[in-house]
Design an enzyme around this catalytic site. Structure first.
Site, PDB file in Angstrom:
ATOM      1  N   ASP A   1     -20.711  27.097 -18.801  1.00  0.00           N
ATOM      2  CA  ASP A   1     -20.813  26.901 -17.355  1.00  0.00           C
ATOM      3  C   ASP A   1     -20.837  25.407 -17.027  1.00  0.00           C
ATOM      4  OD1 ASP A   1     -21.103  27.504 -14.682  1.00  0.00           O
ATOM      5  OD2 ASP A   1     -23.262  27.856 -14.810  1.00  0.00           O
ATOM      6  N   GLU A   2     -20.456  25.052 -15.800  1.00  0.00           N
ATOM      7  CA  GLU A   2     -20.489  23.662 -15.305  1.00  0.00           C
ATOM      8  C   GLU A   2     -19.768  22.714 -16.268  1.00  0.00           C
ATOM      9  OE1 GLU A   2     -21.370  23.268 -12.405  1.00  0.00           O
ATOM     10  OE2 GLU A   2     -23.126  24.457 -11.861  1.00  0.00           O
TER      11      GLU A   2
ATOM     12  N   ARG B   1     -23.423  23.072   0.519  1.00  0.00           N
ATOM     13  CA  ARG B   1     -24.734  23.731   0.398  1.00  0.00           C
ATOM     14  C   ARG B   1     -25.022  24.565   1.647  1.00  0.00           C
ATOM     15  NH1 ARG B   1     -24.362  24.183  -4.125  1.00  0.00           N
ATOM     16  NH2 ARG B   1     -22.339  23.245  -3.741  1.00  0.00           N
TER      17      ARG B   1
ATOM     18  N   GLN C   1     -16.896  19.102  -8.005  1.00  0.00           N
ATOM     19  CA  GLN C   1     -18.361  19.020  -7.994  1.00  0.00           C
ATOM     20  C   GLN C   1     -18.904  18.201  -9.163  1.00  0.00           C
ATOM     21  OE1 GLN C   1     -20.670  22.527  -6.435  1.00  0.00           O
ATOM     22  NE2 GLN C   1     -18.819  23.626  -7.042  1.00  0.00           N
TER      23      GLN C   1
ATOM     24  N   LYS D   1     -19.168  32.055  -9.639  1.00  0.00           N
ATOM     25  CA  LYS D   1     -18.922  31.752 -11.054  1.00  0.00           C
ATOM     26  C   LYS D   1     -19.972  32.384 -11.969  1.00  0.00           C
ATOM     27  CE  LYS D   1     -21.281  27.252 -10.935  1.00  0.00           C
ATOM     28  NZ  LYS D   1     -22.397  27.647 -11.810  1.00  0.00           N
ATOM     29  N   THR D   2     -21.235  32.399 -11.533  1.00  0.00           N
ATOM     30  CA  THR D   2     -22.278  32.996 -12.374  1.00  0.00           C
ATOM     31  C   THR D   2     -22.018  34.482 -12.559  1.00  0.00           C
ATOM     32  OG1 THR D   2     -23.888  31.371 -11.581  1.00  0.00           O
ATOM     33  CG2 THR D   2     -24.758  33.339 -12.644  1.00  0.00           C
TER      34      THR D   2
END
Length: 671
Positions: free
Chosen positions: A217-218, A603, A248, A30-31
């Site tokens: 973002d997020e 993770r 998330q 996504k970044t």
């Protein structure tokens, strides 16, 4: 221009015709999508960088985005680009519109601890409240602000609940105190711009004209106020790109609303949806485990992570008799794995639900002389020496800041006691002025002798001289002069436990001075007030960020692990009342606990180990534990259960000791 993007990422980057929601699964890049969209807009669409705003939640994430953009764009092309946190954007709006908001230049930003001190003091006057109640009141006031509820509405809503009635009364007094101190708190950085946009159409249009493209973002972590700020800035435009993942969303306890992702479709009927499902981080079996777990939640958006990295080893599950033996088993397993695979300590992370679980693992790691990093340690801006210096800078910027004044007035000691400060308060309160401003009042001589007034007025004159000096020499020299005048290095040498500690604390102060230097050089028009406001906000946000340390085993909560990745991950304490947490079960928020476990699973890049104990020490006695329901929700065909049958504590202890002894022997042999 070609980008290393898959088809879905490319579609997200090049979509401009309508608002866009990018549903980005864990590890799906996504970044990269956000940064490449910024680059594409500037290079391929000739969009001015000044009209692009990218917003995220942490300074760390913002820095990463800036770095990735700067790797491709030259400084000229990127000039004017805004990449910041929500709160930094709010601060930018407040600073530019401070006159319209009724704020004076140099306003202070109260961090949560400042707010707590003020609220505690306000409650001491009218309520005999314990710390738990004070914390509850602060939480309610913060929640009201994040829900865009003002004092009047809060008082209407609080007509029956005793706690809310108390909090609404304190809320009113707290807002008056902030106004008197020319201060805002962290929540105001979002709430006040929205209040301004609602009441001032001209200012709103100015900002809408400026923010042509807004990339957020997020998005699943936005609260009501942050969502409203986005709506105001975007208006009816098409320049919104929201990136998020409902799976998330793990911050409901601090106001995050994952339903904001769904709400976007209602507020923006032409919203385009792009799903990023290819994961570039984890092996296929880890993703299969995560997918299988999260299907137990009600999900507005269906997605399934997949990977081209191979399927990988089964997920192992370790059962232990007690929590102490869980720590022994996990550390022994980690050592054995490291020895066999020839890995680094920094490749491993041990994740848990609550900070209290770390102690047993710390003990074992120290015993085995294994280097480790404990997340959630003391923040740079929480260190006493940094708070001391910042209090001076805050009072230089804003003489109305009573919190800063009380800290710096006698650090180092200059013969001004608590009784003198109390008398200052007696003068200040009736006049509605700050403690600092009360120093020059003639009526102070009715409260204090000339001998006790002298050091106060000497302090005030010195502060005023420093303010005037800033015009001549600039912020950096003023801070250097300040440190030299109060001989702060000598103070640290006298007050520290050892010369080594004093040296380390002085180094922290020099790091702070370096920060002032970099900010001054970056923009020579910045005043000390501008720099202090930025540093204050950076300090508040930095407390939620931890940098990964090299070649150390990472110990951290599942919440703290979000955004990080490790080759080998242990998730421990998978028991009922722990994960899922007892409070979540009672309050019906178990889906967020499942999302938290999902975050932990994703993770892991190569291998994942899950662990639980059959008994755990609580309140001085061993309590029987039940393994987490989440373990049963996983696809059992892909789990490798070790020691699933009960084994006595004595047997496990002997097994653990034998394993550790064997590992020590192997390590000594290879040295």
């Amino acid at each position: 221009m070609k980008f290393p993007l898959n088809d879905q990422q490319s579609a997200a980057v090049k979509h401009l015709s309508t608002p866009l929601l990018v549903l980005a699964g864990a590890g799906s890049g996504k970044t990269r999508v956000i940064t490449q969209k910024i680059i594409w807009l500037i290079q391929e669409q000739d969009v001015s960088a000044k009209s692009i705003f990218a917003v995220t939640f942490t300074n760390k994430a913002a820095r990463e985005m800036k770095e990735r953009v700067s790797e491709t764009l030259d400084k000229k092309a990127a000039k004017g680009l805004t990449v910041s946190t929500f709160h930094s954007l709010g601060l930018q709006i407040l600073r530019e519109e401070q006159e319209a908001l009724g704020l004076n230049r140099g306003f202070s930003i109260f961090d949560p601890n400042d707010s707590l001190v003020v609220i505690k003091d306000l409650m001491r006057k009218d309520f005999d409240a314990e710390d738990e109640v004070v914390n509850g009141v602060r939480y309610l006031i913060s929640k009201w602000k994040n829900d865009m509820i003002g004092v009047g509405q809060a008082q209407q809503l609080a007509m029956t609940d005793a706690m809310q009635v108390m909090a609404s009364r304190v809320y009113e007094a707290y807002e008056k105190h902030l106004y008197a101190c020319n201060a805002v708190d962290l929540d105001d950085l979002i709430k006040k711009p929205i209040d301004l946009f609602r009441s001032n159409a001209e200012v709103l249009q100015k900002w809408r004209d400026r923010v042509q493209y807004l990339l957020v973002d997020e998005y699943q972590d936005t609260n009501a106020a942050q969502y409203e700020l986005v709506r105001f800035l975007v208006g009816q435009g098409t320049g919104l790109t929201a990136v998020g993942d409902d799976d998330q969303s793990i911050y409901g306890w601090r106001g995050a609303q994952p339903d904001n992702l769904v709400q976007l479709g209602q507020d923006f009927p032409e919203l385009e949806l792009v799903k990023l499902e290819q994961n570039y981080r984890s092996m296929g079996r880890i993703l299969h485990t995560a997918n299988h777990l999260i299907q137990n939640n009600k999900r507005p958006f269906e997605k399934r992570l997949w990977s081209e990295l191979g399927f990988g080893d089964p997920v192992r599950v370790i059962a232990s008799a007690t929590d102490n033996q869980e720590a022994e088993k996990v550390i022994a397993d980690l050592m054995s794995h490291k020895f066999q695979k020839d890995t680094s300590y920094g490749d491993y992370a041990i994740l848990y639900r609550g900070n209290h679980q770390a102690r047993a693992f710390e003990t074992r790691l120290r015993e085995m002389q294994i280097p480790y990093y404990l997340s959630g340690g003391l923040s740079f801006f929480d260190r006493a020496e940094i708070k001391d210096v910042m209090s001076y800078l805050r009072i230089l910027s804003n003489p109305k800041d009573d919190n800063a004044f009380v800290r710096c007035i006698n650090t180092p000691r200059r013969g001004i006691g608590a009784s003198s400060i109390g008398k200052l308060g007696d003068v200040a309160r009736p006049l509605g002025i700050s403690l600092y401003e009360a120093i020059t009042e003639d009526t102070l001589q009715n409260e204090l002798t000339q001998k006790r007034i002298a050091p106060l007025r000497s302090f005030e004159k010195w502060i005023e001289d420093l303010k005037e000096r800033e015009v001549e020499v600039g912020p950096l020299q003023v801070v250097s002069d300040l440190l030299e005048y109060i001989d702060y290095q000598s103070y640290l040498q006298e007050s520290s436990k050892s010369p080594e500690q004093a040296e380390m604390r002085w180094k922290n102060v020099m790091d702070l001075l370096g920060w002032v230097k970099r900010m001054s050089e970056k923009d020579d028009t910045r005043t000390l007030s501008d720099i202090v406001a930025n540093m204050a906000l950076m300090g508040i946000l930095e407390k939620n960020e931890d940098e990964q340390r090299d070649d150390q085993v990472s110990l951290m909560t599942l919440h703290a692990s979000k955004g990080l990745e490790f080759p080998y991950v242990y998730i421990v304490g998978l028991e009922e009342d722990l994960l899922p947490h007892k409070v979540s079960v009672e309050e019906g928020t178990i889906e967020e606990e499942r999302r938290l476990f999902y975050v932990g699973i994703t993770r892991a890049r190569r291998e994942l180990v899950l662990s639980y104990a059959r008994q755990r020490q609580r309140f001085g006695e061993l309590i029987r534990c039940e393994s987490s329901r989440f373990l049963e929700e996983l696809d059992q065909d892909h789990l490798d259960w070790e020691d699933k049958e009960d084994q006595s504590a004595e047997e496990e202890l002997e097994t653990g000791r034998a394993n550790i002894a064997a590992l020590r022997a192997m390590l000594n042999k290879n040295r």
